[in-house]
Design a protein around this motif. Structure first.
Motif, PDB file in Angstrom:
ATOM      1  N   GLN A 103    -130.508 -16.196 -10.251  1.00 35.30           N
ATOM      2  CA  GLN A 103    -129.077 -16.449 -10.030  1.00 35.30           C
ATOM      3  C   GLN A 103    -128.905 -17.755  -9.278  1.00 35.30           C
ATOM      4  OE1 GLN A 103    -126.847 -13.349  -7.967  1.00 35.30           O
ATOM      5  NE2 GLN A 103    -125.142 -13.723  -9.346  1.00 35.30           N
ATOM      6  N   ARG A 104    -127.961 -18.561  -9.745  1.00 31.50           N
ATOM      7  CA  ARG A 104    -127.644 -19.833  -9.107  1.00 31.50           C
ATOM      8  C   ARG A 104    -126.650 -19.622  -7.963  1.00 31.50           C
ATOM      9  NH1 ARG A 104    -130.123 -23.360  -8.668  1.00 31.50           N
ATOM     10  NH2 ARG A 104    -128.674 -25.075  -9.043  1.00 31.50           N
ATOM     11  N   PRO A 105    -126.558 -20.591  -7.052  1.00 35.64           N
ATOM     12  CA  PRO A 105    -125.621 -20.424  -5.929  1.00 35.64           C
ATOM     13  C   PRO A 105    -124.171 -20.216  -6.347  1.00 35.64           C
ATOM     14  CG  PRO A 105    -127.179 -22.192  -5.464  1.00 35.64           C
ATOM     15  CD  PRO A 105    -127.411 -21.780  -6.885  1.00 35.64           C
ATOM     16  N   ASN A 106    -123.811 -20.736  -7.529  1.00 37.48           N
ATOM     17  CA  ASN A 106    -122.431 -20.566  -8.003  1.00 37.48           C
ATOM     18  C   ASN A 106    -122.205 -19.225  -8.700  1.00 37.48           C
ATOM     19  OD1 ASN A 106    -123.768 -20.936 -10.393  1.00 37.48           O
ATOM     20  ND2 ASN A 106    -122.630 -22.744 -11.063  1.00 37.48           N
ATOM     21  N   GLY A 107    -123.215 -18.377  -8.709  1.00 35.87           N
ATOM     22  CA  GLY A 107    -123.069 -17.048  -9.294  1.00 35.87           C
ATOM     23  C   GLY A 107    -123.555 -16.933 -10.727  1.00 35.87           C
ATOM     24  N   LEU A 108    -123.848 -18.049 -11.396  1.00 39.17           N
ATOM     25  CA  LEU A 108    -124.362 -17.976 -12.769  1.00 39.17           C
ATOM     26  C   LEU A 108    -125.700 -17.246 -12.796  1.00 39.17           C
ATOM     27  CD1 LEU A 108    -123.714 -21.507 -14.331  1.00 39.17           C
ATOM     28  CD2 LEU A 108    -122.539 -19.372 -14.872  1.00 39.17           C
ATOM     29  N   LEU A 109    -125.833 -16.337 -13.766  1.00 40.03           N
ATOM     30  CA  LEU A 109    -127.099 -15.639 -13.984  1.00 40.03           C
ATOM     31  C   LEU A 109    -127.813 -16.334 -15.135  1.00 40.03           C
ATOM     32  CD1 LEU A 109    -128.662 -13.172 -12.893  1.00 40.03           C
ATOM     33  CD2 LEU A 109    -127.650 -11.845 -14.752  1.00 40.03           C
ATOM     34  N   VAL A 110    -129.007 -16.868 -14.880  1.00 40.23           N
ATOM     35  CA  VAL A 110    -129.754 -17.660 -15.848  1.00 40.23           C
ATOM     36  C   VAL A 110    -131.040 -16.909 -16.224  1.00 40.23           C
ATOM     37  CG1 VAL A 110    -130.875 -19.888 -16.310  1.00 40.23           C
ATOM     38  CG2 VAL A 110    -128.862 -19.783 -14.818  1.00 40.23           C
ATOM     39  N   GLY A 111    -131.339 -16.886 -17.502  1.00 39.42           N
ATOM     40  CA  GLY A 111    -132.568 -16.241 -17.944  1.00 39.42           C
ATOM     41  C   GLY A 111    -133.208 -17.004 -19.078  1.00 39.42           C
ATOM     42  N   ARG A 112    -134.491 -16.728 -19.305  1.00 38.87           N
ATOM     43  CA  ARG A 112    -135.206 -17.297 -20.449  1.00 38.87           C
ATOM     44  C   ARG A 112    -135.526 -16.161 -21.402  1.00 38.87           C
ATOM     45  NH1 ARG A 112    -137.446 -22.655 -19.207  1.00 38.87           N
ATOM     46  NH2 ARG A 112    -138.601 -22.441 -21.158  1.00 38.87           N
ATOM     47  N   MET A 113    -134.944 -16.232 -22.604  1.00 33.78           N
ATOM     48  CA  MET A 113    -135.058 -15.160 -23.589  1.00 33.78           C
ATOM     49  C   MET A 113    -136.012 -15.567 -24.712  1.00 33.78           C
ATOM     50  SD  MET A 113    -132.052 -13.506 -26.000  1.00 33.78           S
ATOM     51  CE  MET A 113    -131.288 -12.561 -24.677  1.00 33.78           C
ATOM     52  N   ARG A 114    -136.870 -14.639 -25.121  1.00 30.71           N
ATOM     53  CA  ARG A 114    -137.795 -14.884 -26.231  1.00 30.71           C
ATOM     54  C   ARG A 114    -137.051 -14.829 -27.560  1.00 30.71           C
ATOM     55  NH1 ARG A 114    -142.605 -17.112 -25.896  1.00 30.71           N
ATOM     56  NH2 ARG A 114    -142.924 -17.208 -23.642  1.00 30.71           N
ATOM     57  N   VAL A 115    -137.289 -15.846 -28.412  1.00 28.66           N
ATOM     58  CA  VAL A 115    -136.649 -15.925 -29.723  1.00 28.66           C
ATOM     59  C   VAL A 115    -137.686 -16.359 -30.754  1.00 28.66           C
ATOM     60  CG1 VAL A 115    -134.353 -16.436 -28.796  1.00 28.66           C
ATOM     61  CG2 VAL A 115    -135.923 -18.319 -29.318  1.00 28.66           C
ATOM     62  N   PRO A 116    -137.489 -16.026 -32.027  1.00 33.53           N
ATOM     63  CA  PRO A 116    -138.437 -16.467 -33.063  1.00 33.53           C
ATOM     64  C   PRO A 116    -138.465 -17.986 -33.204  1.00 33.53           C
ATOM     65  CG  PRO A 116    -137.002 -14.700 -33.867  1.00 33.53           C
ATOM     66  CD  PRO A 116    -136.422 -15.170 -32.570  1.00 33.53           C
ATOM     67  N   VAL A 401    -148.535 -12.560 -31.423  1.00 31.70           N
ATOM     68  CA  VAL A 401    -147.083 -12.392 -31.562  1.00 31.70           C
ATOM     69  C   VAL A 401    -146.330 -13.226 -30.535  1.00 31.70           C
ATOM     70  CG1 VAL A 401    -145.198 -10.723 -31.404  1.00 31.70           C
ATOM     71  CG2 VAL A 401    -147.303 -10.098 -32.588  1.00 31.70           C
ATOM     72  N   GLN A 402    -146.738 -13.154 -29.275  1.00 28.67           N
ATOM     73  CA  GLN A 402    -146.030 -13.874 -28.213  1.00 28.67           C
ATOM     74  C   GLN A 402    -146.005 -15.372 -28.486  1.00 28.67           C
ATOM     75  OE1 GLN A 402    -144.622 -12.194 -25.760  1.00 28.67           O
ATOM     76  NE2 GLN A 402    -144.353 -13.537 -23.989  1.00 28.67           N
ATOM     77  N   GLU A 403    -147.125 -15.899 -28.990  1.00 23.29           N
ATOM     78  CA  GLU A 403    -147.226 -17.340 -29.224  1.00 23.29           C
ATOM     79  C   GLU A 403    -146.421 -17.795 -30.433  1.00 23.29           C
ATOM     80  OE1 GLU A 403    -149.990 -16.009 -26.475  1.00 23.29           O
ATOM     81  OE2 GLU A 403    -149.911 -15.341 -28.569  1.00 23.29           O
ATOM     82  N   LEU A 404    -145.938 -16.862 -31.233  1.00 21.87           N
ATOM     83  CA  LEU A 404    -145.093 -17.195 -32.381  1.00 21.87           C
ATOM     84  C   LEU A 404    -143.605 -17.053 -32.056  1.00 21.87           C
ATOM     85  CD1 LEU A 404    -147.281 -15.714 -35.216  1.00 21.87           C
ATOM     86  CD2 LEU A 404    -146.652 -18.115 -34.906  1.00 21.87           C
ATOM     87  N   THR A 405    -143.313 -17.005 -30.771  1.00 19.72           N
ATOM     88  CA  THR A 405    -141.936 -17.088 -30.303  1.00 19.72           C
ATOM     89  C   THR A 405    -141.824 -18.265 -29.344  1.00 19.72           C
ATOM     90  OG1 THR A 405    -142.345 -15.596 -28.413  1.00 19.72           O
ATOM     91  CG2 THR A 405    -141.599 -14.594 -30.475  1.00 19.72           C
ATOM     92  N   THR A 406    -140.598 -18.630 -29.042  1.00 22.75           N
ATOM     93  CA  THR A 406    -140.329 -19.607 -28.001  1.00 22.75           C
ATOM     94  C   THR A 406    -139.254 -19.007 -27.091  1.00 22.75           C
ATOM     95  OG1 THR A 406    -139.766 -21.914 -27.551  1.00 22.75           O
ATOM     96  CG2 THR A 406    -138.585 -20.850 -29.380  1.00 22.75           C
ATOM     97  N   THR A 407    -138.730 -19.783 -26.175  1.00 21.09           N
ATOM     98  CA  THR A 407    -137.681 -19.252 -25.310  1.00 21.09           C
ATOM     99  C   THR A 407    -136.446 -20.128 -25.379  1.00 21.09           C
ATOM    100  OG1 THR A 407    -138.494 -20.463 -23.361  1.00 21.09           O
ATOM    101  CG2 THR A 407    -139.308 -18.206 -23.687  1.00 21.09           C
ATOM    102  N   LYS A 408    -135.305 -19.491 -25.197  1.00 19.81           N
ATOM    103  CA  LYS A 408    -134.065 -20.235 -25.014  1.00 19.81           C
ATOM    104  C   LYS A 408    -133.424 -19.758 -23.711  1.00 19.81           C
ATOM    105  CE  LYS A 408    -131.047 -17.107 -27.732  1.00 19.81           C
ATOM    106  NZ  LYS A 408    -130.208 -17.027 -28.955  1.00 19.81           N
ATOM    107  N   PHE A 409    -132.578 -20.619 -23.136  1.00 16.31           N
ATOM    108  CA  PHE A 409    -131.883 -20.239 -21.916  1.00 16.31           C
ATOM    109  C   PHE A 409    -130.673 -19.372 -22.243  1.00 16.31           C
ATOM    110  CE2 PHE A 409    -134.278 -23.805 -20.246  1.00 16.31           C
ATOM    111  CZ  PHE A 409    -134.628 -23.363 -18.983  1.00 16.31           C
TER     112      PHE A 409
END
Length: 419
Positions: A103-116, A401-409
């Motif tokens: 969580q950022r100081p301004n309240g934004l919740l940020v995550g890194r999500m696995r995607v194909p 499997v894990q290496e055949l995905t990447t992440t997006k914010f």
């Protein structure tokens, strides 16, 4: 229709299938893989018959023994392929998983999500088991895959691809998520290498010439499965019996594969006692030693003088380069010069030397007191592998499997605006 147009149509269909597969339920993907395992078992005789046609034609053309070995399917290999399907089916589905969240100081919740990754093109040589390994990993990770195997395995690959598409259809998933290029014309590979509007990443798996050709032609990112110049360094403190078993397994069990041992480095203090054991045991199995001047008199009748070109060489045969070195530093220097960033192993009972080797040897797998043959997705618990990446972006080592995905914010807000 030209071959280039045909490849473009395959790419467009794969792109559409990837969109559907990327949002498919984990259960549907798992069902497809379980169904594929059942088909491999039920239609095993058909697969072996198709493979026999390829093997017979390859023998008639004079294909060498290592490539014949990689081409040949057996009931045991088919059973392993079915087992890999079930193993991958039961792995956690990575798509949509959060690697991290803050969580950022301004309240934004940020995550890194696995995607194909999207659409993967797999270019490989005469290994029909790769057809299944590559497809099941791509499908589990939500990717469509275009498969282009070697011409020697065409009948085997077509039979396996038909099972893949049947399993996908049975699970309610798009058949175009796994397509096989039926043309053996090299122009098909060239055309695929230019389809960056449809293909997100291309993975060449085979000989050095294939990897270089694809890398030079591709207009999309390339994950390189480059050559395997694998070393074992036997330190002065190593257990001779343990090290001998590791060296024997790495070189003799299956010499034609990328994680086979190609060069043995031995500390000068243990060489006089250890190398005669190597010469006797491996020599009895037909290994020819390409020996440096210090190792040549210790290895027995199958040793010949080493040439410079024997170092950094992937022999794919019962040939082993051997060199005596003065220290751990010398071993690491040799590996830095001649290694291919694939697999490096130290045999030692010196903990400090082991930890230094692990830190400093630059390879996709670094081992201590274990065979080079363990650098394999199945052996390392990934279920299967699409290849062993010897480049560092975005994966290094066996790709599962894990290496055949990447992440997006992923950003979750409550009306925040930037000031």
């Amino acid at each position: 229709m030209t071959l280039a147009e045909e490849m473009a149509r395959m790419g467009a269909r794969a792109r559409a299938a990837a969109r559907r597969l990327g949002s498919a339920a984990p259960a549907a993907k798992a069902n497809a893989l379980e169904r594929l395992a059942g088909l491999l078992e039920a239609r095993g005789e058909d697969m072996l018959a198709a493979n026999a046609r390829d093997v017979e034609a390859a023998r008639a053309k004079g294909l060498d023994a290592p490539r014949l070995d990689r081409l040949t399917l057996t009931p045991a290999i088919l059973a392993d392929m079915a087992g890999a399907c079930r193993h991958v089916a039961r792995l956690p589905d990575p798509v949509g998983a959060l690697d991290s969240q803050w969580q950022r100081p301004n309240g934004l919740l940020v995550g890194r999500m696995r995607v194909p990754l999207g659409v993967v093109a797999m270019i490989y040589e005469a290994r029909p088991n790769v057809t299944i390994d590559a497809a099941i990993l791509c499908l589990k990770a939500g990717n469509a895959v275009i498969l282009r195997g070697g011409s020697e395995a065409l009948h085997s690959n077509m039979a396996l691809a038909n099972l893949l598409q049947e399993a996908l259809a049975d699970a309610g998933l798009p058949e175009d998520a796994a397509q096989l290029v039926g043309s053996t014309d090299h122009a098909a590979v060239t055309a695929l290498c230019k389809l960056d509007q449809y293909i997100d990443v291309i993975i060449p798996r085979g000989g050095e010439n294939l990897v270089r050709a694809v890398t030079e032609a591709a207009t999309m990112p390339v994950l390189k499965h480059f050559k395997g110049v694998c070393h074992v360094f036997v330190d002065a403190s190593a257990s001779p019996e343990e090290a001998l078993n590791i060296v024997h397994n790495g070189k003799v069990q299956r010499p034609g594969v990328c994680n086979a041992l190609e060069c043995l480095l031995v500390h000068k203090d243990i060489a006089p006692a250890f190398l005669p054991l190597v010469g006797e045991r491996l020599g009895a199995d037909g290994v020819e030693f390409r020996a440096c001047p210090r190792s040549l008199p210790l290895l027995g009748p199958t040793a010949v003088p080493q040439r410079e070109e024997d170092l950094g060489q992937e022999f794919h045969a019962l040939i082993l380069a051997v060199r005596v070195v003065d220290s751990l530093d010398a071993a690491l220097d040799h590996i830095a010069r001649y290694g291919s960033q694939h697999t490096e192993v130290i045999c030692t009972n010196d903990h400090a030397h082991a930890m230094r080797f692990v830190r400093e040897a630059d390879a996709s797998m670094v081992g201590v007191n274990a065979s080079t043959r363990f650098n394999d997705g199945g052996q390392l618990g990934l279920g299967a592998e699409i290849g062993i990446s010897t480049s560092k972006l975005h994966a290094y080592g066996p790709m599962g499997v894990q290496e055949l995905t990447t992440t997006k914010f992923m950003v979750l807000g409550q009306g925040q605006v930037r000031v």
